[in-house]
Each structure stands twice: as C-alpha cells, then as structure tokens.
Design an enzyme around this catalytic site. Sequence first.
Site, short mmCIF file in Angstrom:
data_model
loop_
_atom_site.label_atom_id
_atom_site.label_comp_id
_atom_site.label_asym_id
_atom_site.label_seq_id
_atom_site.Cartn_x
_atom_site.Cartn_y
_atom_site.Cartn_z
N LYS A 188 0.66 -1.63 0.01
CA LYS A 188 -0.43 -0.06 -0.08
C LYS A 188 0.53 1.45 -0.15
CE LYS A 188 -1.74 2.91 3.16
NZ LYS A 188 -1.16 3.87 1.97
N GLU A 262 9.68 1.01 10.79
CA GLU A 262 10.56 1.72 10.33
C GLU A 262 10.31 3.13 10.90
OE1 GLU A 262 13.44 1.39 9.57
OE2 GLU A 262 13.93 -1.16 9.34
N CYS A 296 14.22 9.79 6.18
CA CYS A 296 13.97 9.81 7.55
C CYS A 296 15.63 9.54 8.31
CB CYS A 296 13.47 7.95 7.80
SG CYS A 296 15.12 6.92 6.69
N GLU A 393 11.76 15.22 14.88
CA GLU A 393 11.50 15.73 13.96
C GLU A 393 11.10 16.44 13.06
OE1 GLU A 393 10.01 11.83 11.09
OE2 GLU A 393 11.64 11.35 10.92
P1 NAD Z 1 2.22 8.70 7.87
O1 NAD Z 1 2.63 7.34 9.56
O2 NAD Z 1 1.30 9.73 7.77
O3 NAD Z 1 2.02 7.97 6.86
C1 NAD Z 1 2.53 6.52 5.97
C2 NAD Z 1 1.84 5.14 5.44
O4 NAD Z 1 0.78 4.94 6.35
C3 NAD Z 1 1.36 6.07 4.65
O5 NAD Z 1 1.04 4.97 3.15
C4 NAD Z 1 -0.13 6.06 5.07
O6 NAD Z 1 -1.06 6.33 4.00
C5 NAD Z 1 -0.40 4.73 5.48
N1 NAD Z 1 -1.17 5.38 7.58
C6 NAD Z 1 -1.62 6.59 7.21
N2 NAD Z 1 -2.55 6.38 8.02
C7 NAD Z 1 -2.90 4.72 8.52
C8 NAD Z 1 -2.98 3.75 9.69
N3 NAD Z 1 -4.14 4.29 10.53
N4 NAD Z 1 -3.17 2.40 9.10
C9 NAD Z 1 -2.36 2.90 8.34
N5 NAD Z 1 -1.56 2.37 7.06
C10 NAD Z 1 -1.60 4.21 7.61
O7 NAD Z 1 4.35 9.13 7.81
P2 NAD Z 1 4.62 9.96 6.83
O8 NAD Z 1 4.28 11.25 7.38
O9 NAD Z 1 3.82 9.25 4.94
O10 NAD Z 1 5.86 9.58 6.38
C11 NAD Z 1 6.54 10.13 7.06
C12 NAD Z 1 7.03 9.58 8.28
O11 NAD Z 1 7.65 8.28 8.01
C13 NAD Z 1 8.91 10.36 8.91
O12 NAD Z 1 8.16 10.22 10.34
C14 NAD Z 1 9.69 9.31 8.51
O13 NAD Z 1 10.83 9.35 9.11
C15 NAD Z 1 9.83 8.23 8.57
N6 NAD Z 1 10.17 7.47 7.62
C16 NAD Z 1 10.87 6.14 7.83
C17 NAD Z 1 11.67 5.53 7.99
C18 NAD Z 1 12.22 4.69 8.12
O14 NAD Z 1 13.09 3.17 6.34
N7 NAD Z 1 13.28 4.71 9.10
C19 NAD Z 1 11.96 6.05 5.76
C20 NAD Z 1 11.75 7.25 5.86
C21 NAD Z 1 10.35 7.44 6.14
#
Ligand code: NAD
Length: 491
Positions: A188, A262, A296, A393
């Site tokens: 997804k 992650e 990240c 962050e």
């Molecule tokens: P987010 O948590 O808002 O969204 C991530 C994903 O989760 C999206 O696909 C979103 O549609 C989905 N999602 C949203 N609500 C959900 C729910 N209730 N249940 C299941 N899925 C759901 O995060 P974001 O804002 O898209 O991404 C930024 C964050 O991701 C930052 O904190 C960043 O550090 C982190 N990140 C971590 C890594 C890593 O490898 N550690 C890599 C990239 C980004």
Amino acid sequence: MLTLAVLRPALDDHSSPLPERFALDIGGELREPTRWADDIDPATADTLATVGSATPDEVDAAVAAARRAAPEWGASAPSHRGTLLRRLADLVRRDADVLARLETRDTGKPLTQGRADITAAARYFDFYGSVVEGFLGDSIPLGRGSLAVVEHEPHGVTGHVIPWNYPAQITARSVGAALAAGNATVVKPAEEAPLVALAYARLAREAGFPAGVLNVIPGGAEAGTALTAHPHVEHVSFTGSVATGRTVAAACASRGRPSLLELGGKSAHLVLEGADIDRAAPVITRALLLHAGQTCTAGTRVIVHRSLHHQLVSAIAPFFATATLGHGLTDPTVGPVVSEQQVKRVQGFLERALAAGAVVAAQATDADGLGGYFVAPVLFDEVAQDTELFAEEVFGPLLAVTTVDSDAEAVAAAHNSRYGLTAAVWCQDVDRALRTARSLDVGQTYINGYAPGGGVELPFGGTRDSGYGREKGVEALREYSRSRTLFIDIA
Ligand code: NAD
C-alpha cells in the site's frame, strides 16, 4: 498505461499531467477502482495523475489474490524466485529514465536523486535475487540417533505500508526481501506518491512473476487500516511516522502477528576534536538537504566540539547560502516538500526555533514565484539542547548546530531525543571515533562519512521511537521468514 515508455513525453515538464489513470494492480491485472484520488505534483501543486484509492473491499481482494498465490510461490525454489527478481532488476534499469522522472514528479525530489533512487531500487531486486540462493538453513548436532534441521519458511501473505518520501527505494527494499523469502505481497503506497510502486507491478508481470505475488493498492489511512488489520496478513512492514506506526503495531499485536516498524529519526553528526572539517562539511550539508530534509535518516543535528565550532559553521554556511530551489526536473539542490501541510509544519518549527533563541547562520534564497510547496533551507546555530528543534523530527531543510566541550557531552546531547535511527561520528582518531560510535544508542552509525538510508547490504532500522526490526541486508531475509524445525528420530 501499456508500457512505461508511453509516459515519457508527459513526464518532461512540470506543466503536463500524466495522460492515463492509474488503476489498482491486483492478482496480476489492472483493476478499475471504485474511487479515484488526485496525485499532486508538489513542485506545482497541480494534479500530476489520477490514481485508484483502494477501499477495504479492494484491500480484501488484494489479500485474497496474494493468498491464492502464496502456497506455490512459497514452495518454489529460491533460485527460481531469484531469477525473477534479477529479471525485474534488469527491467527497472531498462526503464530507469522513466521511473526516475516518475519518482521526481511524484515526490518533488531533484532528478539526480530520483535517478539514484531507481539505481538503488534495481540493486535491491538484484541483491535479494542473488543472496536468497545462499540463504541457508541449519542442522543442529544432537548425536547419531537423530537429525535436527532448521528451515526458513515464508510467513505467507505480507503487507507493506510505504510512505511518500522514498517510495521507489522503500518498496524495492521491503518487497524485494519479502518476495525472495517466498512471501506473496500486498503493497500500500501512500496516496501522495504511488506511481513507481504501481510501475513495479507492471514490470513484475513482464518479468514473469506469477499473478498475485505482488499486488499494489494505493490508498490512505482507511486502506492502511484494512491491510494491517486483515486476518490473513501474516506479517506487516510499516515505514512512516511514529504515531501511525504504533497504531499499526497495535493492530498486528491484537491479532498476534509480527510487525516491523521503520519510523522517524533525529540523526546527529558528532564532530569531535580532530575531525577533518573539509571532509565533513559537504557531507553534513548533503545529509540534511537531500530531498529537502524529508529523509528519515536526515542528519538534522550537528553536535560540534567548541574548538571546531566556528570553522565548521563557516564551512557549511556557503552551501546553504548558495543552495538552489526549484522543480525536480531542473535538478536544483533542493526541491519542494510534499504538501502545503508540510510547508506549514516546517515553518512552525522555524518560528519556534527563532523564538527559543536559535541564530540563523545561513539561509538559501526564497523560492518566490516557483509555485508549489517550497521551503528555503536554514542553518541554525547556537541551538539549545532542550529545545524542540534539537529533539524533534522536522522533516524539512532545517539544520541545528550546538556546541559541546567533550566527547561525553556530545554523546549525551545525541541522546537528547526519543529517536535512535542513525548517527555519524567525525574524528581522525579512530580509537576515539569507535569508542564514541559504540556508545550511541542508534541502529546505524557512520564514522567519517554518512550515507542516509545506509546502502543495500547494511541492516537498517532503529532503536527507541525509531522502531524495531531490520530492513536491508541479509538480515531482512530473516525478518521476512520464520524458522521451521524438523526433528527425525533415527532408529
Ligand atoms: P505516515 O505515518 O503519515 O504515513 C505512512 C504510511 O502509512 C502511508 O502509506 C499512509 O497512507 C499510511 N497510513 C496512514 N494512516 C494509517 C493507519 N491508520 N493504518 C495504516 N496505515 C496508515 O508517515 P508519512 O508522513 O507519510 O512519512 C513520514 C514519516 O516516515 C517520517 O516520520 C519519517 O521519518 C518516516 N520514515 C521512516 C523511514 C525509515 O526507514 N525508518 C523511511 C521513510 C520515512
């Protein structure tokens, strides 16, 4: 979209939307969704593409397709899975130019970075296609009267929730390992940037993957919830924010299934006495400005020994002052952030940092007249260690510099955050650098270098609020497998 090549002309400039609508990819075919969503180009704030947005019923259909495919795929020889993955890597390389432009327009990042992401994605498919053939089981010596064998088994159906910042790389690393280990996958991607993951599904079809082993269903929180709570998803890999990650982990725990998280980071550069500043300054700059700070592993804090403070800030400042902002295809230093909401979030951090006494040491020229979602990078000096900018962050191009008087103080400052993803130690004295690196509570530490994201072969993941479990490297094959022990009593 029959082949990716037909998209090429429309990908050439930021004023063209893509000519086709992107359906869901379920069970090896395109499936017309029941609803569509606009995918926005962050460089212009205009619609880039119209993309299917999966409903819970469509998530269910994708899981059912994966379930049908899982037994045969899981029982196939690793060499067969490896051959298909390496073929997929070849197709990603063949279409690298289109994929890089798709990723650039979808995420906003500069084209050079989009290209690097596609190169890394092909490497993930190649790497897992290769190492799976040497992913050996074990035999345990218990004496001549028995034979004990431990085999790797796939989980079955794995769910992969992908964020918008690095969809090409994160999808490839997670799905590459899961497919190699014999799982059937449901991916997804985030609604903000789903295009390259959808493209992979098409390339996987061309590579000859069986129907149902790679299903891609873009969508938002509703689709993510349906996937991670689904009773037939046996393992969930989630990459994203801490808050959503905890919700996902709770959904998995409530049905007794494993998850891998992650999450975010607040990675620090510890610049100790004896550091080579000429070597460190450009790397530190890049570790922050990469994808406008929306990485990240962005190195967002610099903890520098007082004796080197002035020299370091003076060396980094020109990089910030001369950073160019622009649309990804023009390959500026820094592209847009992902959305208007993200612009506001970064500006909030900026205003609160100033109010808390941080000093602007350098700033890029504003992105006036560009349209889209731009934030000019800022180098903040004299950032107090008890402030929000130092600990939380931002996910934007703000770098925080603080000064310390000893290595122990540097380590304490680095730990002044709830995150533990990555860190770097800069010091030419290797003993001192190693001692410091080993005392840091983070998942990955670099010495005299920094590679955000860390490389295909290196196990990657966090401590504390940065999550648990490991992607990348051979370690991810263990994550996407479980062991089965066989014991034979020999008469
Ligand atoms: P987010 O948590 O808002 O969204 C991530 C994903 O989760 C999206 O696909 C979103 O549609 C989905 N999602 C949203 N609500 C959900 C729910 N209730 N249940 C299941 N899925 C759901 O995060 P974001 O804002 O898209 O991404 C930024 C964050 O991701 C930052 O904190 C960043 O550090 C982190 N990140 C971590 C890594 C890593 O490898 N550690 C890599 C990239 C980004």
